[in-house]
Design an enzyme around this catalytic site. Structure first.
Site, short mmCIF file in Angstrom:
data_model
loop_
_atom_site.label_atom_id
_atom_site.label_comp_id
_atom_site.label_asym_id
_atom_site.label_seq_id
_atom_site.Cartn_x
_atom_site.Cartn_y
_atom_site.Cartn_z
N SER A 94 -1.30 -0.38 2.34
CA SER A 94 -0.46 -0.55 1.14
C SER A 94 -1.17 -1.51 0.20
O SER A 94 -1.22 -2.72 0.46
CB SER A 94 0.91 -1.12 1.53
OG SER A 94 1.60 -0.22 2.37
N LYS A 169 4.70 3.75 -2.73
CA LYS A 169 4.90 2.74 -1.69
C LYS A 169 5.40 1.44 -2.30
O LYS A 169 6.27 0.77 -1.73
CB LYS A 169 3.61 2.49 -0.92
CG LYS A 169 3.72 1.42 0.16
CD LYS A 169 4.80 1.74 1.20
CE LYS A 169 5.05 0.59 2.18
NZ LYS A 169 3.96 0.37 3.12
N LYS A 237 3.14 -9.67 -0.03
CA LYS A 237 1.98 -9.10 -0.71
C LYS A 237 2.38 -7.87 -1.52
O LYS A 237 1.95 -7.70 -2.67
CB LYS A 237 0.92 -8.77 0.33
CG LYS A 237 -0.33 -8.07 -0.21
CD LYS A 237 -0.27 -6.56 -0.07
CE LYS A 237 -0.24 -6.13 1.38
NZ LYS A 237 -0.26 -4.65 1.53
#
Length: 292
Positions: A94, A169, A237
Site C-alpha cells: 500500500s 486502497k 502511513k
C-alpha cells in the site's frame, strides 16, 4: 509458475504460503531471513533481488512503504536489474498512487508489465485467502495475474490503469480508519453509560450500523486483543498518503485529518506496533474510561 515473492511479513508470508499450496514454486531472497515454513515449501532461496527476478516469471512485492518498493525495484541488484522483457511485476503493498505510476513507467521501459494490486482484509484475510484485491494496470496483465489473485482473495477488481489500485486502497483506508474511531467512540459511550459493550456490539451487528469493522475490531476492543493484524504505524502511513494526496488535489479531508491525529497520538504513546483497533486506547485516555 515460478513466483518471486518479496516481503514475507505479517501479510506476505501467508500469501506466499497460499500460492505454494496452490502448486506454484516460490523464489525468495535472503538465506538467513526466510521463515522455516517458506523453506519447507521447497522455495528456491537466492542471494539477491535481481536473482529473484531472473528465476521468476512473475514477481510479487508486499513491503511496508513507498520507499521500500522503490528500493526493492531499483536499488543496485534490485528487481529491475534482473528483469527480462515479458515478465510481470505486481506490487501488492500500500503505497503512493503518484509514485506507483512512475514505478510502472520505469518497469514498462524494460519491456515488462506492472500491476499495482494492494489488498484489504488484514492478516486474517491473508491466511484464509479472502483478501479484497484492487488492481490497477493493463487488462492483459490483470488477466495474466488473475489465477494468482484467485488463490489470495475473493473480491478481485481491476479498477483502472496503473495507480488506480493504490488510489482505491487509500480510499479504503480512509473508510476503515474513520469507522474504527466511530466504533471506539460508540462502545466507549455505551460502557460509560453503564451498558455492557459486548452486548451493545452484538445488538448493533443486527442493524444499520453493522460493519466488518464493528464485527472484528469491536470484538478486539471488548476483549482487549490488540495483537497486530494490521499495525497502527502502517495505517498511519496510509492516512498520510491520503492527506498528502488530498493536498496535491486541493481537497479538504477534515475527518481523515482528525483521525490521523488519533493515530499520531497512539504512535507517540509507543503503541504503533499494536493492531489499528488499539487506537481506541487514545480515545479511552481522552475520556478517562475504558471499554473493558
Amino acid at each position: 509458475m515460478n513466483i518471486g515473492f518479496v516481503g514475507l511479513g505479517i501479510m506476505g508470508r501467508p500469501m506466499a504460503l497460499n500460492l505454494a499450496a496452490a502448486g506454484h514454486a516460490l523464489v525468495v531472497c535472503g538465506q538467513r531471513t526466510v521463515p522455516p515454513d517458506i523453506r519447507e515449501t521447497g522455495a528456491t532461496v537466492v542471494d539477491s533481488l535481481a536473482d529473484v527476478a531472473r528465476k521468476a516469471e512473475i514477481v510479487i512485492l508486499m513491503v511496508p512503504d513507498t520507499q521500500d518498493v522503490e528500493d526493492v525495484l531499483f536499488a543496485q541488484a534490485g528487481i529491475a536489474a534482473g528483469l527480462e522483457a515479458g515478465k510481470l511485476v505486481i506490487d501488492m503493498s500500500s503505497i503512493s498512487p503518484i509514485e506507483t505510476r512512475e514505478f510502472a513507467r520505469r518497469v514498462n521501459e524494460l519491456g515488462c508489465d506492472y500491476l499495482d494490486a494492494p489488498v484489504s482484509g488484514g492478516e486474517i484475510g491473508a491466511r484464509t485467502a479472502s483478501l479484497t484485491i484492487m488492481a490497477g494496470g493493463p487488462p492483459a496483465a490483470f488477466e495474466r495475474a488473475l489465477p494468482l489473485f484467485e488463490k489470495l482473495g475473493k473480491n478481485i477488481t481491476l479498477v483502472g490503469g496503473n495507480g488506480d489500485g493504490q488510489t482505491t486502497k487509500v480510499a479504503n483506508q480512509i473508510i476503515v480508519a474513520l469507522t474504527i474511531a466511530a466504533v471506539g467512540e460508540a462502545l466507549l459511550f455505551a460502557a460509560k453509560a453503564g451498558a455492557d459493550p459486548a452486548r451493545v456490539r452484538a445488538a448493533l451487528m443486527g442493524g444499520f450500523a453493522a460493519s466488518r469493522v464493528l464485527e472484528v475490531h469491536g470484538e478486539r476492543m471488548v476483549k482487549r486483543n490488540f495483537e497486530p493484524g494490521f499495525r497502527i504505524d502502517l495505517h498511519r502511513k496510509d492516512l498520510g498518503l491520503a492527506l498528502r494526496g488530498a493536498d496535491a488535489l486541493g481537497l479538504s479531508l477534515p475527518n481523515t485529518a482528525m483521525t490521523q491525529q488519533l493515530f499520531n497520538a497512539a504512535r507517540a504513546a509507543g503503541a504503533g506496533n499494536l493492531d489499528h483497533a488499539g487506537v481506541v486506547r487514545v480515545l479511552e485516555t481522552l475520556c478517562g474510561h475504558r471499554i473493558a
